[in-house]
Scaffold this motif. Structure first.
Motif, PDB file in Angstrom:
ATOM      1  N   ALA A  33       0.704  -1.367  -0.106  1.00  0.00           N
ATOM      2  CA  ALA A  33      -0.325   0.060  -0.015  1.00  0.00           C
ATOM      3  C   ALA A  33       0.886   1.110   0.113  1.00  0.00           C
ATOM      4  O   ALA A  33       0.717   2.116  -0.533  1.00  0.00           O
ATOM      5  CB  ALA A  33      -1.459  -0.139   1.148  1.00  0.00           C
ATOM      6  N   GLU A  52       9.933   3.843   6.671  1.00  0.00           N
ATOM      7  CA  GLU A  52       9.680   2.006   7.021  1.00  0.00           C
ATOM      8  C   GLU A  52      10.796   1.313   8.404  1.00  0.00           C
ATOM      9  O   GLU A  52      12.054   1.610   8.273  1.00  0.00           O
ATOM     10  CB  GLU A  52      10.090   1.212   5.632  1.00  0.00           C
ATOM     11  CG  GLU A  52      10.538   0.123   6.053  1.00  0.00           C
ATOM     12  CD  GLU A  52       9.243  -1.306   5.960  1.00  0.00           C
ATOM     13  OE1 GLU A  52       7.923  -0.652   5.594  1.00  0.00           O
ATOM     14  OE2 GLU A  52       9.462  -2.322   7.072  1.00  0.00           O
ATOM     15  N   SER A  60       4.598  -6.939   4.347  1.00  0.00           N
ATOM     16  CA  SER A  60       3.389  -8.936   4.384  1.00  0.00           C
ATOM     17  C   SER A  60       3.690  -9.161   3.340  1.00  0.00           C
ATOM     18  O   SER A  60       3.454 -10.136   2.753  1.00  0.00           O
ATOM     19  CB  SER A  60       2.451  -8.958   4.895  1.00  0.00           C
ATOM     20  OG  SER A  60       2.798  -8.879   6.616  1.00  0.00           O
ATOM     21  N   GLY A  65       1.773 -14.457  -1.513  1.00  0.00           N
ATOM     22  CA  GLY A  65       1.173 -15.017  -3.228  1.00  0.00           C
ATOM     23  C   GLY A  65       1.647 -14.913  -3.917  1.00  0.00           C
ATOM     24  O   GLY A  65       2.245 -15.061  -5.294  1.00  0.00           O
ATOM     25  N   GLU A  67      -0.660 -12.900  -5.210  1.00  0.00           N
ATOM     26  CA  GLU A  67      -1.612 -13.112  -6.490  1.00  0.00           C
ATOM     27  C   GLU A  67      -2.521 -11.741  -6.321  1.00  0.00           C
ATOM     28  O   GLU A  67      -3.080 -10.908  -5.238  1.00  0.00           O
ATOM     29  CB  GLU A  67      -2.761 -14.303  -6.262  1.00  0.00           C
ATOM     30  CG  GLU A  67      -2.170 -15.334  -6.264  1.00  0.00           C
ATOM     31  CD  GLU A  67      -2.311 -16.251  -6.074  1.00  0.00           C
ATOM     32  OE1 GLU A  67      -4.664 -16.578  -6.174  1.00  0.00           O
ATOM     33  OE2 GLU A  67      -2.075 -17.207  -5.308  1.00  0.00           O
ATOM     34  N   VAL A 203       7.242   4.776  12.716  1.00  0.00           N
ATOM     35  CA  VAL A 203       6.911   6.292  12.914  1.00  0.00           C
ATOM     36  C   VAL A 203       6.566   5.769  14.220  1.00  0.00           C
ATOM     37  O   VAL A 203       5.437   4.699  14.373  1.00  0.00           O
ATOM     38  CB  VAL A 203       5.595   5.445  12.424  1.00  0.00           C
ATOM     39  CG1 VAL A 203       4.933   7.099  11.718  1.00  0.00           C
ATOM     40  CG2 VAL A 203       6.422   6.676  10.561  1.00  0.00           C
ATOM     41  N   ARG A 454      -3.269  -2.846   4.502  1.00  0.00           N
ATOM     42  CA  ARG A 454      -4.528  -3.669   6.154  1.00  0.00           C
ATOM     43  C   ARG A 454      -5.158  -2.301   7.012  1.00  0.00           C
ATOM     44  O   ARG A 454      -5.197  -3.271   8.013  1.00  0.00           O
ATOM     45  CB  ARG A 454      -3.885  -5.121   6.581  1.00  0.00           C
ATOM     46  CG  ARG A 454      -4.262  -6.145   5.543  1.00  0.00           C
ATOM     47  CD  ARG A 454      -5.694  -6.257   5.103  1.00  0.00           C
ATOM     48  NE  ARG A 454      -6.642  -5.468   4.783  1.00  0.00           N
ATOM     49  CZ  ARG A 454      -6.180  -5.177   3.473  1.00  0.00           C
ATOM     50  NH1 ARG A 454      -5.642  -5.142   2.496  1.00  0.00           N
ATOM     51  NH2 ARG A 454      -7.560  -3.974   2.759  1.00  0.00           N
ATOM     52  N   SER A 471      -6.762  -9.051  -0.776  1.00  0.00           N
ATOM     53  CA  SER A 471      -5.801  -8.648  -0.150  1.00  0.00           C
ATOM     54  C   SER A 471      -4.569  -7.276  -1.198  1.00  0.00           C
ATOM     55  O   SER A 471      -4.656  -6.668  -0.753  1.00  0.00           O
ATOM     56  CB  SER A 471      -5.300  -8.799   1.116  1.00  0.00           C
ATOM     57  OG  SER A 471      -4.497  -7.879   1.780  1.00  0.00           O
ATOM     58  N   LEU A 472      -3.949  -8.046  -1.995  1.00  0.00           N
ATOM     59  CA  LEU A 472      -2.909  -7.166  -2.456  1.00  0.00           C
ATOM     60  C   LEU A 472      -3.118  -6.468  -3.849  1.00  0.00           C
ATOM     61  O   LEU A 472      -3.230  -5.596  -4.265  1.00  0.00           O
ATOM     62  CB  LEU A 472      -1.994  -8.481  -3.263  1.00  0.00           C
ATOM     63  CG  LEU A 472      -1.457  -9.104  -2.959  1.00  0.00           C
ATOM     64  CD1 LEU A 472      -0.338 -10.304  -3.217  1.00  0.00           C
ATOM     65  CD2 LEU A 472      -0.174  -8.586  -1.762  1.00  0.00           C
TER      66      LEU A 472
END
Ligand SMILES: Cc1cc2nc3c(=O)[nH]c(=O)nc-3n(C[C@H](O)[C@H](O)[C@H](O)COP(=O)(O)OP(=O)(O)OC[C@H]3O[C@@H](n4cnc5c(N)ncnc54)[C@H](O)[C@@H]3O)c2cc1C
Length: 490
Positions: A33, A52, A60, A65, A67, A203, A454, A471-472
């Motif tokens: 994201a 980061e 993650s 995977g 997809e 952060v 997420r 999710s991706l």
């Protein structure tokens, strides 16, 4: 300057003595994201600073995977090449069903209308899709093919309301784990654009005024807290909270039955807590993705799941995550897959699965499992009688997977909680508009604050409706939306 701040307590603007750094858009988290938000915000003309906590980008997403759940617009080039048409309305209807009782129609509409263009955008960022279709039942392609069935599209009750099409689009990589490749490509793109990136930088808190409008954040760089002013907005892209036991106990206690978190370890809910600290609403926090995969091989889908009462509880051709949610709610978490000799194989992800009972008759299997006399045998007898006619009046499994279980020996494989732990990730998060703007409990926009991935509650918000790639797909697409809107380039 007060140091009374944390993810749960913003630093008040009046307590900021000086700003150490300035940017237009500050992004917390360099997973998928965050990467997509950074690219769009930069291209909309904003100065972007991405932070980061890990030593490298990826999150993650890099373990995933790889997809993406994509379709609509008549079909992506890959769907079309494989002979599948995917009308936007079918895609929309499926996503609405998959979103469950609390589906966000505006979000689903935007995604259904835009996913085809998003496929091309991902490709333009350097993510390769081979463009070939792999038929059958897979978790991820074991080959370098692109397209698989990655949800419950062809299963009851989804297939009755939306014409099915395979929509799982995996990046081209031989074997599992194409998320690594995706994040390599997106990270390279972010860095090539010249976005300011800081690694090993956590952060710590938001900086907000007395009205909770967000003006920046506190980030620890080289061991020192730095005040970063964000003139146009802060985007929280810090993932979910599977690594935070206290949050799991408070919000998602049912997930505690799934002891294997799918994460690299930084999903501690700090992004969600920072949002809550300035009044954001967190929604669908009870929802989570879970899986205890039982296929491949696809032949096992022809078996039947029973609980400790000897009863079936799901159509076994549904997505493995949906089946797992139904498993989790069976009494005492005890579940077995019944198979006969013709379909028996060990599941790929659990080759050492516990074979709880074997027999020359179903009566023997029933007795070895210690189930109430006559229940399992009754279930199998009914199933076999109907399956022989291509019917499943109880759970409507597709005829392609209906086959009487009549070839001895017979076996029961244990998918019980204690024998086969499920893995999971969280789906609940901050309430946002499709622009990524974060909302408070009254539905009002919190100035200067955005969320995606997420950390937000996005497209996937109902565990039993989740499909691989959602999710991706959601994190990358709505990350872009948040980046563009925060930059003011909407
Ligand atoms: C094994 C596995 C397989 C999966 N397969 C798929 C799949 O094929 N398709 C699919 O759609 N989904 C899949 N998922 C789920 C998907 O990977 C995640 O849901 C998705 O990556 C979420 O994206 P995100 O950007 O929100 O979070 P992430 O990609 O996790 O990024 C969040 C980033 O924020 C950083 N961070 C956290 N807190 C802070 C802080 N305070 N300060 C600075 N940085 C911080 C983290 O270190 C991380 O880099 C899979 C997950 C796993 C682990």
């Amino acid at each position: 300057m007060s140091n009374n701040y944390s993810p749960s307590h913003p630093l008040r603007l009046k307590d900021v003595a000086h700003w150490d750094m300035e940017t237009d858009v500050a992004i917390a988290g360099f997973g998928i994201a965050g990467a997509c938000a950074a690219i769009e915000a930069h291209q909309a003309g904003a100065r972007v600073c991405i932070l980061e906590v890990a030593a490298a980008a990826g999150g993650s997403a890099a373990l995933s995977g790889g997809e993406f759940y994509l379709g609509g617009g008549g079909g992506t080039p890959v769907q079309k090449a494989a002979g599948f048409e995917d009308a936007t309305e079918d895609f929309f209807n499926y996503l609405m069903m998959a979103g469950g009782p609390g589906a966000d129609e505006a979000r689903v509409r935007l995604y259904a209308d835009s996913a085809l263009a998003h496929y091309h955008w991902l490709n333009e960022q350097g993510i390769p899709f081979k463009g070939t279709y792999l038929p059958g039942k897979w978790l991820e392609p074991t080959t370098d093919d692109t397209l698989i069935w990655s949800g419950s599209e062809a299963a009851w009750p989804f297939a009755q309301q939306a014409k099915p099409a395979p929509r799982g689009h995996a990046a081209q990589m031989e074997g599992w784990g194409a998320g690594k490749l995706i994040m390599e490509k997106l990270t390279a793109r972010v860095m090539q654009l010249g976005v300011e990136a800081h690694f090993s930088s956590r952060v710590l808190a938001l900086i907000a005024d007395e009205d909770n409008k967000v003006h920046g954040l506190v980030v620890r760089i080289d061991g020192q807290p730095r005040m970063l002013r964000a003139h146009k907005g802060v985007i929280l892209c810090a993932g979910g909270y599977i690594c935070n036991d206290e949050m799991l106990r408070r919000y998602t206690p049912q997930a505690l039955g799934c002891p294997v978190p799918t994460t690299g370890g930084n999903d501690d809910g700090s992004g969600i807590r920072m949002g809550i600290s300035v009044g954001a609403a967190a929604i669908h926090m009870d929802q989570f993705f879970a899986t205890r995969p039982f296929f491949p091989p696809g032949s096992l889908v022809k078996g039947i799941f029973i609980n400790e009462n000897g009863q079936r509880f799901i159509n076994e051709d549904a997505y493995h995550g949906r089946v797992t949610h139904y498993m989790l709610r069976q009494p005492n978490g005890r579940v077995w897959l019944l198979v006969d000799n013709s379909i028996f194989k060990r599941p790929m992800t659990r080759p050492d699965i516990d074979i709880a009972a074997v027999g020359e008759t179903w009566e023997e299997v029933e007795s070895e499992l210690g189930l109430p006399q006559g229940e399992l045998t009754h279930t199998v007898e009914c199933y076999n009688r109907n399956a022989g006619q291509g019917l499943d009046p109880l759970w409507h499994k597709d005829a392609a997977y209906l086959k009487p279980l009549v070839e001895a020996p017979f076996a029961a494989m244990s998918y019980s909680e204690r024998d086969y732990p499920a893995s999971f990730f969280t789906l609940g998060g901050l309430s946002t508009l499709t622009t990524g703007q974060v909302l408070d409990a009254g539905g009002q926009v919190i100035g200067g604050l955005y969320a995606a991935g997420r950390t937000a509650c996005g497209l996937p918000r109902w565990g039993e409706g989740y499909s691989s790639g959602m999710s991706l797909g959601d994190s990358s697409f709505f990350g872009r939306e948040a980046g563009r809107h925060a930059a003011g380039g909407a």
